[in-house]
Design an enzyme around this catalytic site. Sequence first.
Site, short mmCIF file in Angstrom:
data_model
loop_
_atom_site.label_atom_id
_atom_site.label_comp_id
_atom_site.label_asym_id
_atom_site.label_seq_id
_atom_site.Cartn_x
_atom_site.Cartn_y
_atom_site.Cartn_z
N ARG A 53 0.84 -1.21 0.00
CA ARG A 53 0.00 0.00 0.00
C ARG A 53 0.87 1.25 0.00
O ARG A 53 0.56 2.24 -0.67
CB ARG A 53 -0.95 0.00 1.21
CG ARG A 53 -1.95 1.16 1.16
CD ARG A 53 -3.04 1.03 2.21
NE ARG A 53 -2.51 1.15 3.57
CZ ARG A 53 -3.23 0.96 4.66
NH1 ARG A 53 -4.51 0.65 4.59
NH2 ARG A 53 -2.69 1.08 5.87
N LYS A 152 -2.53 6.92 1.37
CA LYS A 152 -2.35 7.20 2.80
C LYS A 152 -1.27 8.28 2.92
O LYS A 152 -0.09 8.00 3.03
CB LYS A 152 -1.98 5.91 3.53
CG LYS A 152 -2.20 6.01 5.03
CD LYS A 152 -2.17 4.65 5.66
CE LYS A 152 -1.99 4.72 7.16
NZ LYS A 152 -3.06 5.38 7.88
N GLU A 185 -15.83 6.30 6.80
CA GLU A 185 -14.90 5.65 7.74
C GLU A 185 -14.79 6.47 9.01
O GLU A 185 -15.34 7.56 9.12
CB GLU A 185 -13.52 5.47 7.08
CG GLU A 185 -12.89 6.78 6.62
CD GLU A 185 -11.58 6.60 5.86
OE1 GLU A 185 -11.00 5.52 5.87
OE2 GLU A 185 -11.14 7.60 5.25
C1 LIG Z 1 -8.37 7.22 7.38
C2 LIG Z 1 -8.11 5.81 7.77
N1 LIG Z 1 -9.04 4.88 7.49
C3 LIG Z 1 -8.85 3.58 7.82
C4 LIG Z 1 -7.70 3.17 8.47
C5 LIG Z 1 -7.51 1.73 8.80
O1 LIG Z 1 -6.58 1.16 7.94
P1 LIG Z 1 -5.64 -0.05 8.37
O2 LIG Z 1 -6.54 -1.12 8.84
O3 LIG Z 1 -4.93 -0.41 7.14
O4 LIG Z 1 -4.76 0.45 9.45
C6 LIG Z 1 -6.72 4.11 8.79
C7 LIG Z 1 -5.49 3.72 9.48
O5 LIG Z 1 -4.52 3.45 8.91
C8 LIG Z 1 -6.91 5.46 8.42
O6 LIG Z 1 -5.99 6.38 8.69
#
Ligand SMILES: Cc1ncc(COP(=O)(O)O)c(C=O)c1O
Length: 295
Positions: A53, A152, A185
């Site tokens: 990712r 991200k 989210e």
């Molecule tokens: C905005 C956002 N959504 C969702 C997640 C959850 O993603 P992950 O399960 O890959 O940590 C995160 C954390 O990383 C995030 O910053």
Amino acid sequence: MGEKLVYINGEFYPATEAKISVFDRGFLFGDGVFEGIRVYDGKIFKLDEHLKRLYRSAHAVLIRISLTFDELRKAVIETVRKNNLKDAYIRLIVSRGIGDLGLDITKCKTPTIVIIADDISLFPKEIYEKGIEAITSSIRASYGDILPPQVKNLNYLSHILAKWEAINAGAHEAIMLTREGYVAEGTGESIFIIRDKCLITPPSWVRALEGITREAILEISWKIEEIEDIIEDIFTRYDLYVADECFLCGTAAEVIPVVKIDGRVIGDGKPGSITREIMKRFRERVVQEGVDVYK
Ligand SMILES: Cc1ncc(COP(=O)(O)O)c(C=O)c1O
């Protein structure tokens, strides 16, 4: 143990001496990408998925990570090993590096790579048993026409302000909606609801990060008999309010039940049976798999 060691561009520095330039674009513009990764019992959970990712995020915003996948993977493992950690949270940051005060990215030659291995605790331990209260934020989820939410990136200001809205309202967490009013989210977590034994989560195209914990939860949930169906679909604030159960999940938060949203009690106001089963299986799973740091 003494000070934590932080990796910066191939070298390790004691935390208090781990510094980067004020001309770094990560600092000047939030110009960079990152990952949060957990270590459970000496094993790095979903390391390759996080690295993939990160490379996708970097590619999408034209940052060329100067290490190969394998070199970066080794650097992450080495950072955990050097700090002798068994349970930890890794923050892996790649900024565009040093440039001048203008916006031209062609002036940035080498990205800055930082790896911090430390602890993180988003919520107090007891709250995982009781569940949290959430609000829906007035701040909308980020838009693909501005910046793809799948990247991200280091610009978390909207998420930080949404989180502040929650804290200011006496709640623990904020849920972000799209402009159309669909649930996207949490500020740093993916979201699931359960209604009539059906597990529902928004598809990532709705304006959410492609959560790695979310993927793990989907894998786990197929094996839970109590769950009759699993669907990825859009839903609204109304669906949150009338859900039987709701939970958020992410690398830092892990799996956290939500028992109140905008003042509406969810289900009977306690973490539901399916959520508790998912939490249990998730905890079992994270200590089983993962890249062994000390092997
Ligand atoms: C905005 C956002 N959504 C969702 C997640 C959850 O993603 P992950 O399960 O890959 O940590 C995160 C954390 O990383 C995030 O910053």
